[in-house]
Design an enzyme around this catalytic site. Structure first.
Site, mmCIF file in Angstrom:
data_model
loop_
_atom_site.group_PDB
_atom_site.id
_atom_site.type_symbol
_atom_site.label_atom_id
_atom_site.label_comp_id
_atom_site.label_asym_id
_atom_site.label_seq_id
_atom_site.Cartn_x
_atom_site.Cartn_y
_atom_site.Cartn_z
ATOM 1 N N HIS A 124 0.869 -1.176 0.000
ATOM 2 C CA HIS A 124 0.000 0.000 0.000
ATOM 3 C C HIS A 124 0.916 1.239 0.000
ATOM 4 O O HIS A 124 2.029 1.192 0.525
ATOM 5 C CB HIS A 124 -0.826 -0.045 1.293
ATOM 6 N N ASP A 201 2.991 -4.617 8.026
ATOM 7 C CA ASP A 201 1.802 -3.790 7.861
ATOM 8 C C ASP A 201 0.597 -4.709 8.055
ATOM 9 O O ASP A 201 0.280 -5.521 7.188
ATOM 10 C CB ASP A 201 1.811 -3.169 6.457
ATOM 11 N N GLN A 204 -4.676 -4.960 7.104
ATOM 12 C CA GLN A 204 -5.746 -5.824 6.591
ATOM 13 C C GLN A 204 -5.913 -7.116 7.382
ATOM 14 O O GLN A 204 -6.814 -7.897 7.101
ATOM 15 C CB GLN A 204 -5.517 -6.155 5.108
ATOM 16 N N LYS A 227 -10.232 -0.223 10.914
ATOM 17 C CA LYS A 227 -10.497 -1.424 10.113
ATOM 18 C C LYS A 227 -10.870 -2.613 10.999
ATOM 19 O O LYS A 227 -11.081 -3.724 10.511
ATOM 20 C CB LYS A 227 -9.272 -1.767 9.263
ATOM 21 N N CYS A 365 -4.748 2.513 -3.582
ATOM 22 C CA CYS A 365 -3.430 2.928 -3.060
ATOM 23 C C CYS A 365 -2.360 1.877 -3.384
ATOM 24 O O CYS A 365 -1.488 1.592 -2.550
ATOM 25 C CB CYS A 365 -3.477 3.212 -1.563
#
Ligand code: PLP
Length: 407
Positions: A124, A201, A204, A227, A365
């Site tokens: 991203h 990261d 998600q 999220k 992104c």
């Protein structure tokens, strides 16, 4: 496995019970932001109605309640991530701010001209641009683990790329446009073998499957609260204590200092060193409530549920002419990015909206990845535990109508 009453869970989300453009809302944009259960909304209302005050500095009842709530949330997040202690959790506005924090502070101290920062082609922008900025400032170089045809990382290239010059290997746990689940523990092990520091990261994955930083063996991990059912503007950076304490501060101001004179200041240890000024107290309280809520269902249960919806979506999309799904068939998270020959992703997403269906269309992104795949973008459906199989079928019916409409 405990049996969950999913209809009851869904009823915890008041926003879902509404009509959009005259149709029942079908919210499948969860990878962009999840909805919030009443438990989180009530935690915010409760905080503002009963406990609101500034933290740490006050010697009165409300301030000590606010401090307890804020620091209590840090303990919950530490447990949720399997961190060794709450001192390893720095509250941030989300993933983007957490990665910028590392790039700017760890990067300033440890990255020099000629060093290599290793990323992957599926990052991203928020796990790419901060490293580009660091490379520009320091003269470091960027390298990328390629994405293979099937949407997984070309791990056979890792040996060539992960050399002794690599100071940082930063990669996503789950790709936000391909859905690929990366083998995080394996990547961290490989990085450690060459002395590279790792950043995961987890934007998600954080609310979708069990995430344990010590099982992963990562040095840093970044995530966003919004999220995972928590308020926007909440999130955290996990960092191993010895690394956080070796990093210089970034924002200067109140709360992060030990002593201040007109000429110079001395700084607290982590996490206070990285939390200058009045923090997002309500956001942290909401994040703590979201952790409790998700743990009440169980992350393994959520993952199984997401996966069942994804498999069903893949089967239904496979029936539609001119629709191509991106990313791997197996080992994928609860999102599906696809193209439709007849329609640009933006047109398709606008069509879906007319039917009450919230999808996302565009580059997500991931501009360099879309360029590599020679796509203008994709349309993405992303699922969460309050979505149902019936909703996936409704999505497929709307998309079938779109195929006819755009033909
Ligand atoms: N990383 C990934 C994989 C994402 O999907 C996102 C958001 O979509 C981010 C980072 C950035 O998250 P935020 O905008 O909450 O900081």
């Amino acid at each position: 496995m405990t049996s969950i009453d999913w209809a009851k869970v869904r009823a915890d989300f008041p926003i879902l019970a509404q009509q959009v453009n005259g149709k029942p809302l079908l919210y499948l944009d969860n990878a962009a932001s999840s909805q919030k259960p009443r438990a989180v909304i009530s935690a915010l209302v409760n905080y503002y109605e009963r406990d609101n005050a500034n933290v740490h500095r006050g010697l009165h009842e409300l301030s000590s309640r606010a401090t307890d709530a804020y620091e209590g949330a840090r303990v919950k997040v530490a447990k949720y991530l399997g961190a060794a202690s709450a001192e390893e959790i720095v509250f941030t506005r989300g993933t983007t701010e957490a990665i910028n924090l590392v790039a700017q502070t760890w990067g300033a101290r440890f990255v020099r001209e000629g060093d290599v920062i290793l990323l992957t082609e599926m990052e991203h922008h928020s796990n790419l641009v901060p490293w580009q900025m660091l490379a520009e400032r320091t003269g470091a170089r960027l390298r990328f683990v390629p994405v293979a045809e099937d949407g997984t990382l070309a791990l056979e290239r890792l040996g060539d790329l992960l050399t002794a010059e690599v100071k940082m290997f930063a990669f996503t746990h789950i790709s936000n446009s391909l859905g690929t689940i990366n083998p995080v523990a394996e990547l961290c092990r490989a990085a450690r073998a060459v002395g590279a520091v790792t950043l995961v990261d987890a934007a998600q994955s954080i609310g979708h499957l069990p995430v344990d930083v010590r099982e992963m063996g990562c040095d840093f991990l970044a995530f966003s609260g919004h999220k995972m059912c928590a308020p926007t503007g909440s999130g955290a950076l996990y960092g191993r204590a010895e690394l956080l304490d070796a990093m210089p501060p970034w924002h200067g101001g109140g709360e992060m200092i030990v002593t201040v004179s007109y000429e110079r200041s001395t700084y607290k240890k982590a996490p206070a060193r990285f939390e200058a000024g009045t923090p997002n107290i309500a956001g942290a309280v909401g994040l703590g409530a979201a952790v409790d809520y998700i743990e009440g269902i169980g992350r393994a249960t959520i993952f199984e549920h997401d996966l069942a919806l994804t498999r069903h979506a893949l089967a239904r999309l496979g029936e539609l002419p001119g629709v191509r799904v991106q990313g791997p068939r197996d080992r994928r998270g609860g999102l599906v990015g696809f193209t439709m020959d007849a329609a640009h992703p933006h047109d398709l997403t606008t069509f879906a909206d007319q039917h009450g269906l919230a999808l996302r269309g565009g580059h997500h992104c991931n501009m360099p990845l879309m360029k590599k795949l020679r796509l203008p973008g994709t349309t993405r459906a992303s699922f969460y535990f309050y979505n149902t199989k019936v909703e996936v079928d409704r999505m497929a019916d709307i998309l079938a109508e779109a195929v006819r409409f755009f033909a």
